[in-house]
Scaffold this motif. Structure first.
Motif, PDB file in Angstrom:
ATOM      1  N   PHE A  82       1.233 -11.559 -17.584  1.00  0.00           N
ATOM      2  CA  PHE A  82       2.211 -12.227 -16.712  1.00  0.00           C
ATOM      3  C   PHE A  82       3.015 -11.197 -15.914  1.00  0.00           C
ATOM      4  N   THR A  83       3.440 -10.148 -16.602  1.00  0.00           N
ATOM      5  CA  THR A  83       4.206  -9.083 -15.945  1.00  0.00           C
ATOM      6  C   THR A  83       3.374  -8.394 -14.868  1.00  0.00           C
ATOM      7  N   PHE A  84       2.102  -8.189 -15.136  1.00  0.00           N
ATOM      8  CA  PHE A  84       1.197  -7.537 -14.173  1.00  0.00           C
ATOM      9  C   PHE A  84       1.131  -8.344 -12.881  1.00  0.00           C
ATOM     10  N   TRP A  85       0.962  -9.661 -13.005  1.00  0.00           N
ATOM     11  CA  TRP A  85       0.847 -10.496 -11.805  1.00  0.00           C
ATOM     12  C   TRP A  85       2.162 -10.547 -11.034  1.00  0.00           C
ATOM     13  N   ILE A  86       3.262 -10.528 -11.738  1.00  0.00           N
ATOM     14  CA  ILE A  86       4.568 -10.501 -11.049  1.00  0.00           C
ATOM     15  C   ILE A  86       4.699  -9.235 -10.217  1.00  0.00           C
ATOM     16  N   LEU A  87       4.310  -8.095 -10.806  1.00  0.00           N
ATOM     17  CA  LEU A  87       4.390  -6.818 -10.102  1.00  0.00           C
ATOM     18  C   LEU A  87       3.444  -6.789  -8.913  1.00  0.00           C
ATOM     19  N   LEU A  88       2.251  -7.365  -9.115  1.00  0.00           N
ATOM     20  CA  LEU A  88       1.264  -7.380  -8.034  1.00  0.00           C
ATOM     21  C   LEU A  88       1.758  -8.212  -6.857  1.00  0.00           C
ATOM     22  N   LEU A  89       2.307  -9.379  -7.141  1.00  0.00           N
ATOM     23  CA  LEU A  89       2.834 -10.237  -6.081  1.00  0.00           C
ATOM     24  C   LEU A  89       4.008  -9.583  -5.376  1.00  0.00           C
ATOM     25  N   SER A  90       4.822  -8.861  -6.121  1.00  0.00           N
ATOM     26  CA  SER A  90       5.964  -8.157  -5.528  1.00  0.00           C
ATOM     27  C   SER A  90       5.487  -7.072  -4.583  1.00  0.00           C
ATOM     28  N   ALA A  91       4.443  -6.365  -4.971  1.00  0.00           N
ATOM     29  CA  ALA A  91       3.893  -5.287  -4.137  1.00  0.00           C
ATOM     30  C   ALA A  91       3.346  -5.843  -2.840  1.00  0.00           C
ATOM     31  N   ILE A  92       2.650  -7.005  -2.945  1.00  0.00           N
ATOM     32  CA  ILE A  92       2.107  -7.634  -1.738  1.00  0.00           C
ATOM     33  C   ILE A  92       3.220  -8.050  -0.795  1.00  0.00           C
ATOM     34  N   THR A  93       4.287  -8.627  -1.396  1.00  0.00           N
ATOM     35  CA  THR A  93       5.421  -9.065  -0.578  1.00  0.00           C
ATOM     36  C   THR A  93       6.079  -7.902   0.136  1.00  0.00           C
ATOM     37  N   LEU A  94       6.251  -6.781  -0.576  1.00  0.00           N
ATOM     38  CA  LEU A  94       6.899  -5.612   0.012  1.00  0.00           C
ATOM     39  C   LEU A  94       6.051  -4.992   1.115  1.00  0.00           C
ATOM     40  N   LYS A  95       4.738  -5.092   0.942  1.00  0.00           N
ATOM     41  CA  LYS A  95       3.843  -4.501   1.934  1.00  0.00           C
ATOM     42  C   LYS A  95       3.977  -5.180   3.280  1.00  0.00           C
ATOM     43  N   GLY A  96       4.244  -6.512   3.261  1.00  0.00           N
ATOM     44  CA  GLY A  96       4.438  -7.229   4.496  1.00  0.00           C
ATOM     45  C   GLY A  96       3.131  -7.740   5.073  1.00  0.00           C
ATOM     46  N   GLN A  97       3.252  -8.420   6.195  1.00  0.00           N
ATOM     47  CA  GLN A  97       2.111  -9.036   6.850  1.00  0.00           C
ATOM     48  C   GLN A  97       1.325  -8.002   7.646  1.00  0.00           C
ATOM     49  N   ASN A  98      -0.004  -8.067   7.584  1.00  0.00           N
ATOM     50  CA  ASN A  98      -0.781  -7.142   8.402  1.00  0.00           C
ATOM     51  C   ASN A  98      -0.987  -7.724   9.798  1.00  0.00           C
ATOM     52  N   THR A  99      -1.411  -6.877  10.707  1.00  0.00           N
ATOM     53  CA  THR A  99      -1.499  -7.273  12.109  1.00  0.00           C
ATOM     54  C   THR A  99      -2.524  -8.374  12.342  1.00  0.00           C
ATOM     55  N   GLU A 100      -3.662  -8.308  11.655  1.00  0.00           N
ATOM     56  CA  GLU A 100      -4.692  -9.321  11.844  1.00  0.00           C
ATOM     57  C   GLU A 100      -4.185 -10.705  11.440  1.00  0.00           C
ATOM     58  N   ASP A 101      -3.451 -10.769  10.327  1.00  0.00           N
ATOM     59  CA  ASP A 101      -2.866 -12.045   9.895  1.00  0.00           C
ATOM     60  C   ASP A 101      -1.836 -12.531  10.905  1.00  0.00           C
ATOM     61  N   TYR A 102      -1.069 -11.598  11.444  1.00  0.00           N
ATOM     62  CA  TYR A 102      -0.059 -11.960  12.438  1.00  0.00           C
ATOM     63  C   TYR A 102      -0.724 -12.570  13.675  1.00  0.00           C
ATOM     64  N   ILE A 103      -1.808 -11.954  14.121  1.00  0.00           N
ATOM     65  CA  ILE A 103      -2.529 -12.449  15.298  1.00  0.00           C
ATOM     66  C   ILE A 103      -3.066 -13.857  15.042  1.00  0.00           C
ATOM     67  N   THR A 104      -3.674 -14.053  13.886  1.00  0.00           N
ATOM     68  CA  THR A 104      -4.221 -15.366  13.536  1.00  0.00           C
ATOM     69  C   THR A 104      -3.137 -16.432  13.543  1.00  0.00           C
TER      70      THR A 104
END
Length: 224
Positions: A5-27
């Motif tokens: 559970f802790t691993f997935w929380i950390l993983l989701l936090s890392a994704i959130t901090l990374k932010g949206q990538n340009t390809e997703d923004y364009i879409t």
């Protein structure tokens, strides 16, 4: 189980901090850009590229907190950040306001008569010249984003469309200006007289012309 559970929380936090990538923004924003292109005759590629550039693909603080995707300054009612940039209810409102600025404010509104809805290069350079950004490389950066992400595919260019060719803003010096200036010796001339006429020194004339003596002949060519 707790460790997983802790691993997935950390993983989701890392994704959130990374932010949206340009390809997703364009879409996410291509549809509104194309809608605006159809309604107002501004290239969708240009709209998307300016938004990507000014909002860091939606990751800038003003995009996150103020829905401001085009770096437009103005008052805001946001209490989470202190900023000189205006706020919007949504990203779509920010997109619409950018086009409104182009249509209603001078000298941006003059660009509609100069460039068509497929000429993203002309639009980028025209917007820069009209004072949208202080950086001299702003237009080049926007054009580079269009090419890198192939945003021109959203412009629906007709088959066989040829991009306009514009003259360079910087003119190359003519070959004439690069030629060495010379002076033709006249009767009664000497190095002192010529130096005084041309605002140079006798010594420089002797060095340039490889002269060991100051003797000159009428008709002789002297490098200045």
């Amino acid at each position: 189980m707790k460790n997983i559970f802790t691993f997935w929380i950390l993983l989701l936090s890392a994704i959130t901090l990374k932010g949206q990538n340009t390809e997703d923004y364009i879409t996410e924003h291509a549809t509104i850009a194309q809608t605006l292109m159809h309604e107002h005759k501004i290239p969708a590629s240009l709209i998307l590229a300016v938004a990507i550039h000014e909002s860091a693909s939606g990751n800038s603080r003003i995009a996150q907190y103020l829905n401001n995707h085009f770096g437009v300054k103005g008052p805001n009612n946001n209490s989470e950040i202190r900023s000189s940039y205006r706020d919007y209810l949504s990203a779509e409102e920010s997109y619409n306001h950018f086009v409104e600025i182009m249509e209603t404010r001078s000298p941006f509104n003059n660009l509609f008569g100069k460039y068509d809805k497929y000429d993203y290069k002309g639009w980028a350079r025209g917007i820069q010249r009209s004072g949208y950004a202080h950086s001299r490389s702003w237009a080049s950066q926007v054009i580079a984003l269009i090419k890198k992400h192939e945003l021109y595919q959203y412009d629906e260019r007709p088959e066989g469309y040829e991009e306009p060719v514009y003259k360079s803003a910087y003119k190359k010096k003519s070959s004439k200006s690069r030629l060495t200036k010379t002076y033709t010796v006249k009767p009664g001339d000497n190095l002192s007289v010529i130096a005084k006429k041309k605002g140079v020194t006798v010594k420089s004339l002797m060095i340039k012309n490889g002269l060991k003596k100051a003797n000159l002949k009428p008709g002789q060519k002297i490098k200045l």
